[in-house]
Design an enzyme around this catalytic site. Structure first.
Site, PDB file in Angstrom:
ATOM      1  N   ARG A  39      35.270 -69.719 -33.191  1.00 48.11           N
ATOM      2  CA  ARG A  39      36.082 -68.785 -33.908  1.00 48.11           C
ATOM      3  C   ARG A  39      37.597 -69.237 -33.649  1.00 48.11           C
ATOM      4  O   ARG A  39      38.033 -69.273 -32.384  1.00 48.11           O
ATOM      5  CB  ARG A  39      35.940 -67.351 -33.164  1.00 48.11           C
ATOM      6  CG  ARG A  39      36.710 -66.178 -33.722  1.00 48.11           C
ATOM      7  CD  ARG A  39      36.725 -65.887 -34.996  1.00 48.11           C
ATOM      8  NE  ARG A  39      37.384 -64.711 -35.514  1.00 48.11           N
ATOM      9  CZ  ARG A  39      37.358 -64.398 -36.645  1.00 48.11           C
ATOM     10  NH1 ARG A  39      37.176 -64.949 -37.582  1.00 48.11           N
ATOM     11  NH2 ARG A  39      38.245 -63.351 -36.926  1.00 48.11           N
ATOM     12  N   GLY A  85      34.476 -59.837 -31.035  1.00 45.11           N
ATOM     13  CA  GLY A  85      35.314 -59.013 -31.720  1.00 45.11           C
ATOM     14  C   GLY A  85      34.346 -58.353 -32.773  1.00 45.11           C
ATOM     15  O   GLY A  85      33.267 -57.917 -32.305  1.00 45.11           O
ATOM     16  N   THR A 143      16.528 -46.042 -11.520  1.00 46.27           N
ATOM     17  CA  THR A 143      17.742 -46.147 -11.853  1.00 46.27           C
ATOM     18  C   THR A 143      18.776 -46.988 -10.898  1.00 46.27           C
ATOM     19  O   THR A 143      18.226 -46.824  -9.919  1.00 46.27           O
ATOM     20  CB  THR A 143      18.359 -44.824 -12.239  1.00 46.27           C
ATOM     21  OG1 THR A 143      18.415 -43.959 -11.123  1.00 46.27           O
ATOM     22  CG2 THR A 143      17.344 -44.218 -13.269  1.00 46.27           C
ATOM     23  N   ILE A 151       5.684 -45.256 -21.627  1.00 47.49           N
ATOM     24  CA  ILE A 151       4.854 -46.298 -21.282  1.00 47.49           C
ATOM     25  C   ILE A 151       4.938 -47.526 -22.041  1.00 47.49           C
ATOM     26  O   ILE A 151       4.465 -47.679 -23.250  1.00 47.49           O
ATOM     27  CB  ILE A 151       3.326 -45.855 -21.139  1.00 47.49           C
ATOM     28  CG1 ILE A 151       3.627 -44.506 -20.208  1.00 47.49           C
ATOM     29  CG2 ILE A 151       2.730 -46.764 -20.275  1.00 47.49           C
ATOM     30  CD1 ILE A 151       4.280 -44.607 -18.747  1.00 47.49           C
ATOM     31  N   GLU A 164      12.478 -48.597 -14.488  1.00 46.64           N
ATOM     32  CA  GLU A 164      11.942 -49.411 -12.878  1.00 46.64           C
ATOM     33  C   GLU A 164      12.815 -48.589 -11.839  1.00 46.64           C
ATOM     34  O   GLU A 164      13.127 -49.446 -11.032  1.00 46.64           O
ATOM     35  CB  GLU A 164      11.806 -50.812 -12.876  1.00 46.64           C
ATOM     36  CG  GLU A 164      10.377 -51.062 -13.902  1.00 46.64           C
ATOM     37  CD  GLU A 164       9.869 -52.322 -13.561  1.00 46.64           C
ATOM     38  OE1 GLU A 164       9.778 -52.717 -12.432  1.00 46.64           O
ATOM     39  OE2 GLU A 164       9.072 -52.849 -14.512  1.00 46.64           O
TER      40      GLU A 164
HETATM   41  C1  LIG Z   1      12.051 -48.519 -22.389  1.00 42.70           C
HETATM   42  C2  LIG Z   1      11.529 -47.914 -21.225  1.00 42.70           C
HETATM   43  C3  LIG Z   1      10.183 -48.442 -20.770  1.00 42.70           C
HETATM   44  C4  LIG Z   1       9.799 -47.894 -19.546  1.00 42.70           C
HETATM   45  N1  LIG Z   1       8.656 -48.261 -19.103  1.00 42.70           N
HETATM   46  C5  LIG Z   1       7.776 -47.602 -18.346  1.00 42.70           C
HETATM   47  C6  LIG Z   1       6.323 -47.960 -17.846  1.00 42.70           C
HETATM   48  O1  LIG Z   1       5.937 -48.902 -18.413  1.00 42.70           O
HETATM   49  N2  LIG Z   1       5.656 -47.023 -16.978  1.00 42.70           N
HETATM   50  C7  LIG Z   1       6.393 -45.933 -16.404  1.00 42.70           C
HETATM   51  O2  LIG Z   1       5.825 -45.248 -15.572  1.00 42.70           O
HETATM   52  N3  LIG Z   1       7.803 -45.589 -16.570  1.00 42.70           N
HETATM   53  C8  LIG Z   1       8.205 -46.415 -17.688  1.00 42.70           C
HETATM   54  N4  LIG Z   1       9.604 -45.982 -17.994  1.00 42.70           N
HETATM   55  C9  LIG Z   1      10.292 -44.894 -17.254  1.00 42.70           C
HETATM   56  C10 LIG Z   1      11.517 -45.222 -16.368  1.00 42.70           C
HETATM   57  O3  LIG Z   1      10.911 -45.587 -15.311  1.00 42.70           O
HETATM   58  C11 LIG Z   1      12.160 -43.849 -16.055  1.00 42.70           C
HETATM   59  O4  LIG Z   1      12.912 -43.694 -17.327  1.00 42.70           O
HETATM   60  C12 LIG Z   1      13.228 -43.957 -15.016  1.00 42.70           C
HETATM   61  O5  LIG Z   1      12.612 -44.041 -13.855  1.00 42.70           O
HETATM   62  C13 LIG Z   1      14.187 -42.900 -14.850  1.00 42.70           C
HETATM   63  O6  LIG Z   1      13.511 -41.584 -15.143  1.00 42.70           O
HETATM   64  P1  LIG Z   1      14.064 -40.548 -16.097  1.00 42.70           P
HETATM   65  O7  LIG Z   1      14.214 -41.398 -17.319  1.00 42.70           O
HETATM   66  O8  LIG Z   1      13.114 -39.241 -16.059  1.00 42.70           O
HETATM   67  O9  LIG Z   1      15.417 -40.035 -15.612  1.00 42.70           O
HETATM   68  P2  LIG Z   1      15.800 -39.152 -14.604  1.00 42.70           P
HETATM   69  O10 LIG Z   1      14.971 -39.218 -13.334  1.00 42.70           O
HETATM   70  O11 LIG Z   1      15.645 -37.718 -15.264  1.00 42.70           O
HETATM   71  O12 LIG Z   1      17.441 -39.416 -14.161  1.00 42.70           O
HETATM   72  C14 LIG Z   1      18.430 -38.967 -15.082  1.00 42.70           C
HETATM   73  C15 LIG Z   1      19.532 -39.310 -14.159  1.00 42.70           C
HETATM   74  O13 LIG Z   1      19.702 -38.669 -13.012  1.00 42.70           O
HETATM   75  C16 LIG Z   1      19.718 -39.594 -12.034  1.00 42.70           C
HETATM   76  N5  LIG Z   1      19.191 -39.114 -10.685  1.00 42.70           N
HETATM   77  C17 LIG Z   1      18.208 -38.363 -10.577  1.00 42.70           C
HETATM   78  N6  LIG Z   1      17.781 -38.340  -9.362  1.00 42.70           N
HETATM   79  C18 LIG Z   1      18.682 -38.443  -8.637  1.00 42.70           C
HETATM   80  C19 LIG Z   1      19.129 -38.590  -7.371  1.00 42.70           C
HETATM   81  N7  LIG Z   1      18.374 -38.261  -6.383  1.00 42.70           N
HETATM   82  N8  LIG Z   1      20.428 -38.718  -6.897  1.00 42.70           N
HETATM   83  C20 LIG Z   1      21.366 -39.396  -7.912  1.00 42.70           C
HETATM   84  N9  LIG Z   1      21.115 -39.224  -9.090  1.00 42.70           N
HETATM   85  C21 LIG Z   1      19.895 -39.020  -9.517  1.00 42.70           C
HETATM   86  C22 LIG Z   1      19.170 -40.835 -12.411  1.00 42.70           C
HETATM   87  O14 LIG Z   1      19.797 -41.946 -11.771  1.00 42.70           O
HETATM   88  C23 LIG Z   1      19.779 -40.804 -13.905  1.00 42.70           C
HETATM   89  O15 LIG Z   1      21.044 -41.383 -14.047  1.00 42.70           O
HETATM   90  C24 LIG Z   1      10.209 -46.666 -18.972  1.00 42.70           C
HETATM   91  C25 LIG Z   1      11.549 -46.251 -19.207  1.00 42.70           C
HETATM   92  C26 LIG Z   1      12.039 -46.724 -20.497  1.00 42.70           C
HETATM   93  C27 LIG Z   1      13.537 -46.036 -21.077  1.00 42.70           C
END
Ligand SMILES: Cc1cc2nc3c(=O)[nH]c(=O)nc-3n(C[C@H](O)[C@H](O)[C@H](O)COP(=O)(O)OP(=O)(O)OC[C@H]3O[C@@H](n4cnc5c(N)ncnc54)[C@H](O)[C@@H]3O)c2cc1C
Length: 380
Positions: free
Chosen positions: A269, A340, A366, A157, A364
């Protein structure tokens, strides 16, 4: 057709660019090093209407629109993506649900102070076992007389460790997948609400990101956003839709900064007796970067314009996020290549943009999820 920023847009762009150089840039190194966000920026930006530029001036906003917000986000990202992320969350995720659906009381107590930078907000949707599949969240809000009791954990978060309030997504009716979700405002200091961890990240080190825990956390029923149980998922979807356009500006600003640094480096460079910018291989990379940045910017602002004009952007907003964040990866890789070995050294700033920008295809929504949404909107 008119593809130019308005005179007002230009004035705002110059003002925020100047602010970013004078007030933000000097804070970057320390914030990156210590992983502590310079919180004074909230009030400073709020006082000038820069923090939440698209809300009306009467409530402390900038009186602008989505295009104005994109200008703010692009300029801040040119300077530092981490600091920009914290401020972006405030102008979007952490305020939009209250602005659109909140009660008068919520607006007075939370939204207006947030727009002015007096309260820092966060948005808690993601959980340890629920990321892309947001409807699978386990956080529950159970009604008990005039309160709700919230139990659950939120992870990753933005602003979590420094927030004065967080908008939390929780199921009021877990039998209704997605539609049984509501958003609640939980303020710092509410018994049962704690920041269990501050997370150590590869990039965007100047934002503070955390894990939040809600243990029998009792909030008054009037902290629910919206008038009835259910419907929170639509509020979330609408907030994320708008954020996907803003993300285009985030990627564009980062790309522009990487390009600018790379041109300077390539002019400086010297190898084989001449600056490396004179080699065709370098010129080709820079030409492609410049072309892509122009397309990123044009497309982002076009969709922001559509949004401002009430057009349906359910397909275009994820297209902005997908295109700009993916093409940014190529721009950052080429920037690094042109630098480089020096580019790989911490003393050269390009490595920071490279680490920061890597996040953008993940958070936000993937890239895979953006593709799924676009496919659905195309009717597949
Ligand atoms: C620095 C940072 C800040 C963030 N800030 C916030 C925030 O303020 N509030 C908040 O609520 N969240 C926040 N997030 C969470 C962010 O939105 C999630 O990390 C993101 O939505 C992906 O969820 P996950 O990391 O659980 O990955 P997962 O959902 O586990 O996904 C892992 C992989 O599987 C793939 N995948 C999953 N489902 C499918 C599908 N159906 N088809 C194909 N591929 C799929 C994904 O594309 C990804 O490549 C933040 C994350 C980070 C790293």
């Amino acid at each position: 057709m008119d593809f130019e920023l308005t005179e007002e847009n230009r004035i705002f762009q110059n003002a925020i660019r100047d602010f970013a150089q004078k007030e933000v840039a000097p804070l970057v190194d320390e914030a990156e090093e210590t992983n502590v966000f310079p919180k004074q920026l909230f009030r400073k930006m709020g006082a000038q209407g820069f923090l939440c530029p698209r809300y009306p001036a009467e409530i402390g906003g900038g009186g602008g629109d989505k295009i104005t917000e994109c200008i703010m986000v692009e300029e801040l990202n040119r300077v530092n993506a981490g600091i920009a992320a914290s401020l972006m969350a405030q102008s979007g995720l952490a305020t939009q649900p209250i602005y659109n659906y909140g009660s008068d009381e919520q607006k007075k107590e939370i939204l207006i102070p947030a727009i002015k930078g007096e309260k820092i907000g966060a948005f808690g949707l993601t959980e340890p076992n629920s990321g892309s599949d947001a409807a699978s969240i386990k956080t529950r809000a159970v009604r008990d007389a005039e309160s709700y009791i919230i139990n659950g954990t939120k992870i990753f978060i933005t602003n979590g460790p420094i927030c004065d309030y967080v908008i939390v997504a929780a199921y009021t009716d877990p039998t209704k997948r997605g539609v049984g979700i509501n958003l609640f405002i939980v303020e710092k200091g509410t018994p049962g609400f704690s920041v269990s961890r501050k997370l150590d990240k590869v990039g965007n080190r100047s934002i503070e990101t955390g894990e939040l825990v809600f243990e029998d956390c009792r909030v008054p029923a009037n902290k629910m956003i919206g008038e009835k149980e259910g419907g929170g998922f639509a509020q979330i979807a609408e907030t994320l839709l708008s954020g996907r356009i803003t993300y285009g500006a985030r990627c564009t600003g980062t790309a522009q900064a990487a390009y600018d640094l790379t041109v300077l480096y390539a002019k400086d460079r010297v190898q084989f007796g001449k600056p490396i910018i004179k080699f065709q291989a370098t010129k080709f990379k820079l030409a492609e970067m410049a072309m892509h940045i122009d397309i990123m910017r044009s497309y982002t602002y076009r969709v922001a314009w559509m949004y401002d004009n009430g057009k349906n952007v359910r397909k275009e907003a994820p297209m902005v996020k997908l295109f700009t964040s993916e093409i940014l990866q190529k721009i950052l890789a080429d920037s690094m290549q042109i630098h480089g070995g020096y580019g790989y050294m911490m003393e050269y700033p390009i490595q920071r943009y490279w680490r920061d920008g890597r996040l953008f295809t993940i958070t936000e929504g993937t890239s895979e999820i953006q593709r799924l949404i676009i496919g659905r909107e195309l009717g597949f």
